[in-house]
Design an enzyme around this catalytic site. Structure first.
Site, mmCIF file in Angstrom:
data_model
loop_
_atom_site.group_PDB
_atom_site.id
_atom_site.type_symbol
_atom_site.label_atom_id
_atom_site.label_comp_id
_atom_site.label_asym_id
_atom_site.label_seq_id
_atom_site.Cartn_x
_atom_site.Cartn_y
_atom_site.Cartn_z
ATOM 1 N N LYS A 138 8.423 -23.843 -22.807
ATOM 2 C CA LYS A 138 9.445 -24.553 -22.029
ATOM 3 C C LYS A 138 9.411 -26.053 -22.316
ATOM 4 C CE LYS A 138 8.003 -22.751 -18.105
ATOM 5 N NZ LYS A 138 7.020 -21.780 -18.616
ATOM 6 N N ALA A 140 -0.261 -31.791 -22.329
ATOM 7 C CA ALA A 140 -0.532 -30.383 -21.982
ATOM 8 C C ALA A 140 -1.786 -30.300 -21.109
ATOM 9 C CB ALA A 140 -0.679 -29.553 -23.246
ATOM 10 N N ARG A 141 -2.943 -30.192 -21.733
ATOM 11 C CA ARG A 141 -4.217 -30.179 -21.024
ATOM 12 C C ARG A 141 -5.245 -30.895 -21.888
ATOM 13 N NH1 ARG A 141 -1.856 -29.608 -17.206
ATOM 14 N NH2 ARG A 141 -1.961 -28.010 -15.581
ATOM 15 N N GLU A 188 -10.822 -34.700 -15.086
ATOM 16 C CA GLU A 188 -9.887 -35.599 -14.395
ATOM 17 C C GLU A 188 -10.404 -35.921 -13.007
ATOM 18 O OE1 GLU A 188 -5.906 -33.989 -14.638
ATOM 19 O OE2 GLU A 188 -5.873 -34.189 -16.803
ATOM 20 N N HIS A 218 -2.248 -38.237 -15.539
ATOM 21 C CA HIS A 218 -1.631 -36.918 -15.311
ATOM 22 C C HIS A 218 -0.320 -37.059 -14.524
ATOM 23 C CE1 HIS A 218 -2.678 -32.370 -15.122
ATOM 24 N NE2 HIS A 218 -1.366 -32.536 -15.153
ATOM 25 N N LEU A 219 0.603 -37.780 -15.125
ATOM 26 C CA LEU A 219 1.873 -38.065 -14.440
ATOM 27 C C LEU A 219 3.036 -37.222 -14.946
ATOM 28 C CD1 LEU A 219 1.872 -41.993 -14.211
ATOM 29 C CD2 LEU A 219 1.334 -40.311 -12.436
HETATM 30 N N1 LIG Z 1 1.114 -33.238 -17.878
HETATM 31 C C1 LIG Z 1 1.765 -32.571 -16.966
HETATM 32 O O1 LIG Z 1 1.933 -33.011 -15.849
HETATM 33 C C2 LIG Z 1 2.315 -31.229 -17.313
HETATM 34 C C3 LIG Z 1 3.513 -30.782 -16.727
HETATM 35 C C4 LIG Z 1 3.999 -29.514 -17.070
HETATM 36 C C5 LIG Z 1 3.289 -28.724 -17.946
HETATM 37 N N2 LIG Z 1 2.111 -29.172 -18.442
HETATM 38 C C6 LIG Z 1 1.340 -28.385 -19.377
HETATM 39 O O2 LIG Z 1 2.122 -28.216 -20.554
HETATM 40 C C7 LIG Z 1 1.774 -27.005 -21.192
HETATM 41 C C8 LIG Z 1 3.024 -26.244 -21.539
HETATM 42 O O3 LIG Z 1 3.738 -25.906 -20.367
HETATM 43 P P1 LIG Z 1 5.037 -24.985 -20.489
HETATM 44 O O4 LIG Z 1 5.663 -24.968 -19.168
HETATM 45 O O5 LIG Z 1 5.844 -25.384 -21.658
HETATM 46 O O6 LIG Z 1 4.342 -23.586 -20.777
HETATM 47 P P2 LIG Z 1 4.970 -22.378 -21.549
HETATM 48 O O7 LIG Z 1 4.149 -21.202 -21.208
HETATM 49 O O8 LIG Z 1 6.435 -22.300 -21.347
HETATM 50 O O9 LIG Z 1 4.720 -22.722 -23.081
HETATM 51 C C9 LIG Z 1 3.467 -22.690 -23.681
HETATM 52 C C10 LIG Z 1 3.660 -22.226 -25.113
HETATM 53 O O10 LIG Z 1 2.416 -22.342 -25.786
HETATM 54 C C11 LIG Z 1 2.360 -21.274 -26.694
HETATM 55 N N3 LIG Z 1 1.017 -21.055 -27.173
HETATM 56 C C12 LIG Z 1 0.045 -20.291 -26.615
HETATM 57 N N4 LIG Z 1 -1.039 -20.323 -27.405
HETATM 58 C C13 LIG Z 1 -0.745 -21.117 -28.446
HETATM 59 C C14 LIG Z 1 -1.462 -21.527 -29.592
HETATM 60 N N5 LIG Z 1 -2.703 -21.123 -29.811
HETATM 61 N N6 LIG Z 1 -0.855 -22.344 -30.469
HETATM 62 C C15 LIG Z 1 0.406 -22.766 -30.256
HETATM 63 N N7 LIG Z 1 1.148 -22.386 -29.194
HETATM 64 C C16 LIG Z 1 0.564 -21.583 -28.303
HETATM 65 C C17 LIG Z 1 2.953 -20.133 -25.951
HETATM 66 O O11 LIG Z 1 3.401 -19.132 -26.829
HETATM 67 C C18 LIG Z 1 4.096 -20.775 -25.215
HETATM 68 O O12 LIG Z 1 5.304 -20.671 -25.940
HETATM 69 C C19 LIG Z 1 0.827 -26.299 -20.231
HETATM 70 O O13 LIG Z 1 -0.494 -26.587 -20.624
HETATM 71 C C20 LIG Z 1 1.085 -26.960 -18.912
HETATM 72 O O14 LIG Z 1 -0.003 -26.869 -18.067
HETATM 73 C C21 LIG Z 1 1.613 -30.397 -18.149
HETATM 74 O O1 LIG Z 2 0.643 -27.890 -15.098
HETATM 75 C C1 LIG Z 2 1.409 -28.631 -14.516
HETATM 76 O O2 LIG Z 2 2.379 -28.225 -13.861
HETATM 77 C C2 LIG Z 2 1.214 -30.076 -14.632
HETATM 78 O O3 LIG Z 2 0.031 -30.364 -15.267
HETATM 79 C C3 LIG Z 2 1.389 -30.814 -13.361
HETATM 80 O O4 LIG Z 2 0.230 -30.848 -12.619
HETATM 81 P P1 LIG Z 2 0.267 -31.555 -11.191
HETATM 82 O O5 LIG Z 2 1.018 -30.653 -10.291
HETATM 83 O O6 LIG Z 2 -1.143 -31.704 -10.789
HETATM 84 O O7 LIG Z 2 0.970 -32.846 -11.389
#
Ligand SMILES: NC(=O)c1ccc[n+]([C@@H]2O[C@H](COP(=O)([O-])OP(=O)(O)OC[C@H]3O[C@@H](n4cnc5c(N)ncnc54)[C@H](O)[C@@H]3O)[C@@H](O)[C@H]2O)c1
Ligand SMILES: O=C(O)[C@H](O)COP(=O)(O)O
Length: 600
Positions: free
Chosen positions: A207, A287-288, A317, A336-337
């Site tokens: 996504k 991501a993480r 964190e 982590h924003l």
């Molecule tokens: N920083 C933030 O505040 C924040 C906010 C939202 C999401 N995130 C993080 O972003 C990441 C993605 O979120 P999302 O909603 O797009 O998730 P999602 O599940 O829609 O997408 C993750 C994608 O990663 C792929 N994937 C899995 N293993 C893989 C690998 N080894 N190599 C390459 N791709 C691989 C999956 O097939 C999937 O398409 C997650 O780690 C989520 O926790 C962080």
């Molecule tokens: O995985 C998530 O949805 C993001 O990392 C957001 O995390 P948070 O809700 O702690 O801002």
């Protein structure tokens, strides 16, 4: 005729339900607690099997991290809401046994000790966001606790943050800002690099990754992506080529990480992968933190392999104030924003509140992380088969003679549908529930059914029989066989030596249609008496009048026989539970060879 109702919730709910006695036989009859009468219906999002009781006490939801007002309002309309932010692990563990649901963001570790401390009360953990790496999913599943997340509401916010970091890093915005605020005017020190025409490798094309790719295309970047599970046509549709991991990291000028943290993505960027990258590559991570080996990144930054990094997430964190990575002059950081926009937090709060309330009502959440997600339309057509499955499981296990351990169960689904068009996970879970609950104190639900069966050493195998006919009806019949056991009702043993019960859905009502080798037809409502007798005139009348004298209402009666005047099995549906005395009188009818009373 009564309408089909679900006997119990698929998901644990805080509402009272009945427990079954373990040995239900002609000699040991016990009244069960009243059953809530949940009805199967469609929920707002996805399917639902709900059991809301007007008189039930309100559930309690612990909100352990800040949640948007709209979400809190929604929760408060249904539950008692305890907003306790910044709890220590000890405080969380001591509060949790008073809570039915817990809502967290990424800042709260929901480990095994939390589930253990809840002593079975915690029914749902809501993660107000996407990543569930702070929740111990195995422990949740083992404790029958559903985990739901809010996977969509912060996608755009995270993608926008990745783009913000990408541009800010390329143009040294943070460093230049700090320098100017420190009274300096260093124009030549902060010459940046352009994005247009550069190659961006998106690792994880889900996504967020796909939204980042779309935006980067708009900035004139050449975008490639690596994701072993993404569909190439979805990538092509936005002008992105899916490539191998090595091709992605070796050709990229910029790398943006968007995969979940899993054992296979942990430290996916490490010394070895940095060594393969173009010198001067720039890295963005929203991501993480754990997907990068942070020490290796510091080495790569120091050697110049990596020119810059922009990081929103960290292995630990908050990171240590002395972190070499955070303090590195070529690193831009945010705490982590990614999900922290007003709009995203409002959306996440509503998304998670709806999911948690739904789960507390016993609905199957469409965002369940540790349970099958069953689309509404699938559930609505499977609804009567869900009820049938649990009842067949309950019947089969009550037919097992004391002392025989249930180890191996075979379920056969006969259907005109191809196996791909018939999702049996729900049915298997309900059969498991029916099999285990009458013989244990374990509460089985969709979340923990497979785990509970495995833990009790019960092997459930499934077989499909492809029938001729219209695939409009999802199933023709379901058969449950318990292998290698003795039965307290010998006639339930099939010709191949297993306890066998079979059922169908007739006019929307589950029916028992076979016991052992005997064909019967009795609607599975109320309770059941199975009786084997010599096939002779007057048997129905004799049994019927004994029940009638005791004011036990017969709902259905059906006789299946091998041949006229030989043995027959009579299946009698009764609304009420006959007294021991009544059952004894039935047993004393001379032609009756064996009988058993079964609770459905
Ligand atoms: N920083 C933030 O505040 C924040 C906010 C939202 C999401 N995130 C993080 O972003 C990441 C993605 O979120 P999302 O909603 O797009 O998730 P999602 O599940 O829609 O997408 C993750 C994608 O990663 C792929 N994937 C899995 N293993 C893989 C690998 N080894 N190599 C390459 N791709 C691989 C999956 O097939 C999937 O398409 C997650 O780690 C989520 O926790 C962080
Ligand atoms: O995985 C998530 O949805 C993001 O990392 C957001 O995390 P948070 O809700 O702690 O801002």
């Amino acid at each position: 005729m009564a309408s089909t109702t679900a006997q119990s919730n698929l998901l644990s709910s805080p509402f009272p339900r009945r427990r079954s006695s373990s040995a239900i036989s002609t000699t040991s009859l016990r009244r069960h607690l009243p059953v809530p009468a949940p009805s199967l219906h469609r929920g707002g999002r996805g399917l639902s099997v709900s059991a809301v009781q007007q008189s039930s006490p309100k559930p309690t939801v612990l909100v352990a991290e800040k949640l948007g007002e709209a979400g809190l309002d929604l929760l408060k309309s249904f539950a008692n809401v305890d907003c306790s932010y910044g709890l220590t692990q000890e405080e969380l563990c001591s509060k949790i046994s008073l809570c039915d649901a817990l809502i967290v963001r990424s800042g709260t570790k929901v480990g095994r000790e939390v589930f253990e401390s809840s002593a079975g009360r915690l029914k749902v953990v809501g993660r107000a966001g996407v990543g569930i790496d702070n929740v111990d999913l195995s422990a949740a599943t083992e404790h029958g606790c559903l985990v739901v997340n809010a996977p969509t509401a912060n996608t755009v916010a995270a993608a926008e943050h990745a783009i913000a970091l990408l541009a800010a890093m390329a143009r040294n915005v943070a460093q230049a800002d700090a320098s100017l605020k420190a009274g300096k005017w260093k124009r030549s020190q902060y010459v940046g690099v352009s994005l247009v025409g550069k190659t961006l490798a998106v690792l994880g094309f889900g996504k967020v990754g796909s939204e980042v790719a779309r935006r980067a295309k708009g900035l004139g970047m050449h975008v490639i992506a690596h994701d072993p599970y993404a569909a190439a046509d979805r990538a092509r549709a936005i002008g992105v080529d899916l490539v191998s991991f090595d091709e992605a990291i070796t050709t990229a000028d910029f790398i943006s990480l968007h995969m979940p943290l899993t054992p296979s993505t942990s430290k996916v960027l490490n010394d070895e992968s940095f060594a393969k990258m173009k010198r001067g590559v720039r890295i963005v991570n929203v991501a993480r933190g754990g997907v990068i080996d942070e020490e290796a990144l510091v080495r790569a930054l120091n050697s110049g392999t990596v020119a810059q990094a922009a990081l929103d997430v960290f292995t630990k964190e908050p990171p240590s104030p002395e972190s070499a990575l955070v303090l590195h002059e070529n690193v831009t950081v945010t705490p982590h924003l990614g999900a922290s926009t007003v709009e995203a937090q409002e959306g996440v709060a509503i998304e998670i509140a709806e999911a948690v309330v739904g789960a507390l009502k016993g609905e199957l959440a469409s965002t369940a992380v540790n349970a099958p997600m069953v689309p509404a339309e699938v559930l609505s057509e499977l609804a009567p088969f869900v009820v049938l499955s649990e009842k067949l499981g309950r019947l089969a296990v009550q037919l097992v003679a004391g002392g025989s351990g249930v180890k191996s169960v075979k379920v056969t689904y006969a259907s005109a549908r191809s196996p791909d068009d018939l999702d049996t996970r729900l049915l298997r879970a309900m059969i498991t529930k029916g099999l285990i609950e009458p013989i244990s104190s374990v509460f089985v639900n969709l979340v923990n059914a497979d785990f509970t069966a495995k833990q009790r050493g019960i092997r459930i195998t499934e077989e499909r029989i492809l029938m001729d006919g219209s695939p409009e009806n999802p199933l023709d019949f379901i058969q449950v066989q318990i292998e290698n056991v003795e039965s307290k009702f010998a006639s339930a043993i099939s010709e191949v030596g297993e306890i066998r019960v079979e059922g169908r859905v007739i006019d929307g009502i589950p029916h028992l249609t076979k016991v052992g080798s005997f064909q019967v037809d009795v609607s599975l409502e109320g309770n059941l008496i199975l009786c084997r007798q010599v096939d002779q005139p007057g048997m129905i009348g004799s049994v019927g009048s004994i029940l009638g004298e005791q004011n036990v209402n017969v709902s259905f009666m059906s006789v299946g026989r091998i041949a006229p005047r030989k043995q027959a099995v009579m299946a009698i549906g009764v609304d009420d539970e006959p007294s021991k005395e009544t059952l004894k009188k039935i047993g004393e009818i001379p032609a009756v060879e064996e009988f058993v009373f079964l609770e459905l």
